[in-house]
Design a protein around this motif. Structure first.
Motif, short mmCIF file in Angstrom:
data_model
loop_
_atom_site.label_atom_id
_atom_site.label_comp_id
_atom_site.label_asym_id
_atom_site.label_seq_id
_atom_site.Cartn_x
_atom_site.Cartn_y
_atom_site.Cartn_z
N VAL A 124 -8.62 -47.71 4.91
CA VAL A 124 -7.75 -46.59 4.63
C VAL A 124 -6.30 -46.64 4.13
O VAL A 124 -5.79 -47.78 4.54
N SER A 125 -5.98 -46.31 3.26
CA SER A 125 -4.44 -46.25 2.61
C SER A 125 -3.48 -45.33 3.37
O SER A 125 -3.88 -43.85 3.21
N LEU A 126 -2.36 -45.81 3.94
CA LEU A 126 -1.33 -44.92 4.30
C LEU A 126 -0.54 -44.58 3.04
O LEU A 126 -0.04 -45.46 2.45
N VAL A 127 -0.18 -43.28 2.83
CA VAL A 127 0.55 -42.88 1.76
C VAL A 127 1.93 -42.16 2.35
O VAL A 127 1.96 -41.21 2.93
N SER A 128 3.17 -42.67 1.76
CA SER A 128 4.25 -41.93 2.23
C SER A 128 4.82 -41.47 0.78
O SER A 128 4.46 -41.86 -0.36
N PRO A 129 5.70 -40.52 0.92
CA PRO A 129 6.17 -39.76 -0.21
C PRO A 129 7.32 -40.61 -1.15
O PRO A 129 7.81 -41.84 -0.71
N ARG A 130 7.26 -40.20 -2.40
CA ARG A 130 8.14 -40.98 -3.26
C ARG A 130 9.24 -40.23 -3.91
O ARG A 130 10.15 -40.55 -4.13
N ASP A 131 9.00 -38.84 -4.30
CA ASP A 131 9.69 -38.06 -4.78
C ASP A 131 9.46 -36.74 -4.16
O ASP A 131 8.87 -35.73 -4.84
N ALA A 132 10.34 -36.38 -3.04
CA ALA A 132 10.15 -34.81 -2.36
C ALA A 132 10.97 -33.97 -3.25
O ALA A 132 10.38 -32.65 -3.23
N ALA A 133 12.02 -34.43 -3.96
CA ALA A 133 12.70 -33.08 -4.63
C ALA A 133 11.86 -32.67 -5.82
O ALA A 133 12.06 -31.38 -6.06
N ALA A 134 11.22 -33.43 -6.50
CA ALA A 134 10.24 -33.08 -7.60
C ALA A 134 9.15 -31.79 -6.89
O ALA A 134 8.73 -31.16 -7.55
N VAL A 135 8.60 -32.28 -5.77
CA VAL A 135 7.68 -31.32 -5.22
C VAL A 135 8.36 -30.10 -4.75
O VAL A 135 8.00 -28.88 -4.99
N LEU A 136 9.53 -30.23 -4.16
CA LEU A 136 10.39 -28.86 -3.76
C LEU A 136 10.75 -27.94 -5.11
O LEU A 136 10.73 -26.82 -4.95
N ASP A 137 10.74 -28.58 -6.05
CA ASP A 137 11.26 -28.09 -7.42
C ASP A 137 10.02 -27.13 -7.83
O ASP A 137 10.04 -26.05 -8.50
N ARG A 138 8.90 -27.68 -7.53
CA ARG A 138 7.55 -26.85 -7.62
C ARG A 138 7.45 -25.56 -6.96
O ARG A 138 6.38 -24.86 -7.23
N VAL A 139 8.06 -25.46 -5.72
CA VAL A 139 7.77 -24.59 -5.00
C VAL A 139 8.80 -23.11 -5.26
O VAL A 139 9.90 -23.24 -5.39
N SER A 140 7.96 -22.09 -5.53
CA SER A 140 8.46 -20.75 -5.76
C SER A 140 9.47 -20.45 -4.65
O SER A 140 9.21 -20.70 -3.62
N ALA A 141 10.21 -19.46 -4.87
CA ALA A 141 11.35 -18.76 -3.86
C ALA A 141 10.28 -18.06 -2.71
O ALA A 141 10.59 -17.94 -1.67
N GLN A 142 9.07 -17.35 -3.63
CA GLN A 142 8.39 -16.61 -2.52
C GLN A 142 7.62 -17.48 -1.38
O GLN A 142 7.76 -17.36 -0.25
N VAL A 143 7.12 -18.82 -1.96
CA VAL A 143 6.62 -19.76 -0.93
C VAL A 143 7.45 -20.45 -0.12
O VAL A 143 7.02 -20.42 1.01
N TRP A 144 8.63 -20.67 -0.54
CA TRP A 144 9.71 -21.14 0.43
C TRP A 144 10.04 -20.23 1.44
O TRP A 144 10.15 -20.64 2.62
N SER A 145 10.20 -18.90 1.03
CA SER A 145 10.65 -18.16 2.11
C SER A 145 9.48 -18.02 3.07
O SER A 145 9.91 -17.78 4.40
N ALA A 146 8.43 -17.94 2.59
CA ALA A 146 7.05 -17.91 3.70
C ALA A 146 7.06 -19.31 4.67
O ALA A 146 6.76 -19.11 5.71
N ALA A 147 7.32 -20.32 4.10
CA ALA A 147 7.38 -21.53 4.84
C ALA A 147 8.73 -21.46 5.93
O ALA A 147 8.33 -21.85 6.95
N VAL A 148 9.70 -20.93 5.44
CA VAL A 148 10.84 -20.78 6.35
C VAL A 148 10.40 -19.92 7.34
O VAL A 148 10.63 -19.95 8.55
N ALA A 149 9.84 -18.64 7.20
CA ALA A 149 9.39 -17.78 8.06
C ALA A 149 8.47 -18.45 9.00
O ALA A 149 8.21 -18.19 10.20
N ALA A 150 7.43 -19.07 8.59
CA ALA A 150 6.45 -19.90 9.38
C ALA A 150 7.15 -20.98 10.32
O ALA A 150 6.86 -21.10 11.40
#
Length: 197
Positions: free
Chosen positions: A169-195
């Motif tokens: 098994v390979s353990l994988v850690s994040p390398r570029d979280a900002a790039a992922v966050l850039d792909r998140v729409s405002a609607q999805v981010w609002s849903a994540a905050v609400a959750a």
């Protein structure tokens, strides 16, 4: 900017009990140039604000969810991804929005319903990719041999080296979280905050 755990993406507190996620990656050091901006060696004093203000009480949970999704972005695409999270969590919201794979959620990776569903969907009866919650050891035991376990936040229980090697098994850690966050729409981010609230 002081990076949390050597990471350039962090929570910045604001007045009145709110916070924003800020990316302090310089964009020009060796880590940034290699696509690992999260591990920038020369973080900026004033970074780029990536989110609208969120309640401070949920900011760390959202940051951990972003780290886990960023780790997931590092693995090869697969048909099924298992996420150790509740269906109504911010992690579940973000994984569903970002991943092109079929997403199965379970708070207990030994759950009989999850195992039955995986047996129906996967020839090995196990997922190739598991996004760990805090219990990385349980995720390593649940993933198929030669699979990937994505680790984004603090780990409560770690596997032994023997378990990793025996199960390949390979353990994988994040390398570029900002790039992922850039792909998140405002609607999805609002849903994540609400959750998370």
């Amino acid at each position: 900017m002081n990076s949390t755990q050597g990471r350039s993406l962090e929570v910045h507190r604001l007045p009145h009990g709110s916070a924003v996620l800020v990316d302090g990656a310089c964009g020009s050091c060796g880590s940034c140039m290699a696509g690992a901006g999260l591990h920038c060696t020369r973080p900026l004093a004033e970074g780029r604000v990536l989110t609208e203000p969120v309640p401070l009480a949920v900011a760390e949970e959202l940051l951990a969810a972003i780290f886990a999704v960023a780790a997931l972005a590092e693995v090869p695409e697969t048909d099924t991804v298992v996420v150790a999270a509740q269906d109504s969590s911010s992690l579940a919201v973000l994984v569903r929005a970002i991943s092109p794979s079929r997403v199965l959620l379970a708070t207990d990776l030994r759950d009989d319903t999850l195992r039955a569903e995986l047996s129906r969907l996967e020839p090995s009866g196990r997922a190739r990719v598991v996004v760990a919650g805090g219990d990385v050891r349980a995720a390593v035991r649940a993933v198929r041999r030669g699979g990937y376990v994505c680790v984004g936040g603090p780990a409560l229980d770690l596997p032994s080296v023997t378990e990793l090697v025996q199960r390949e098994v390979s353990l994988v850690s994040p390398r570029d979280a900002a790039a992922v966050l850039d792909r998140v729409s405002a609607q999805v981010w609002s849903a994540a905050v609400a959750a998370a609230a």
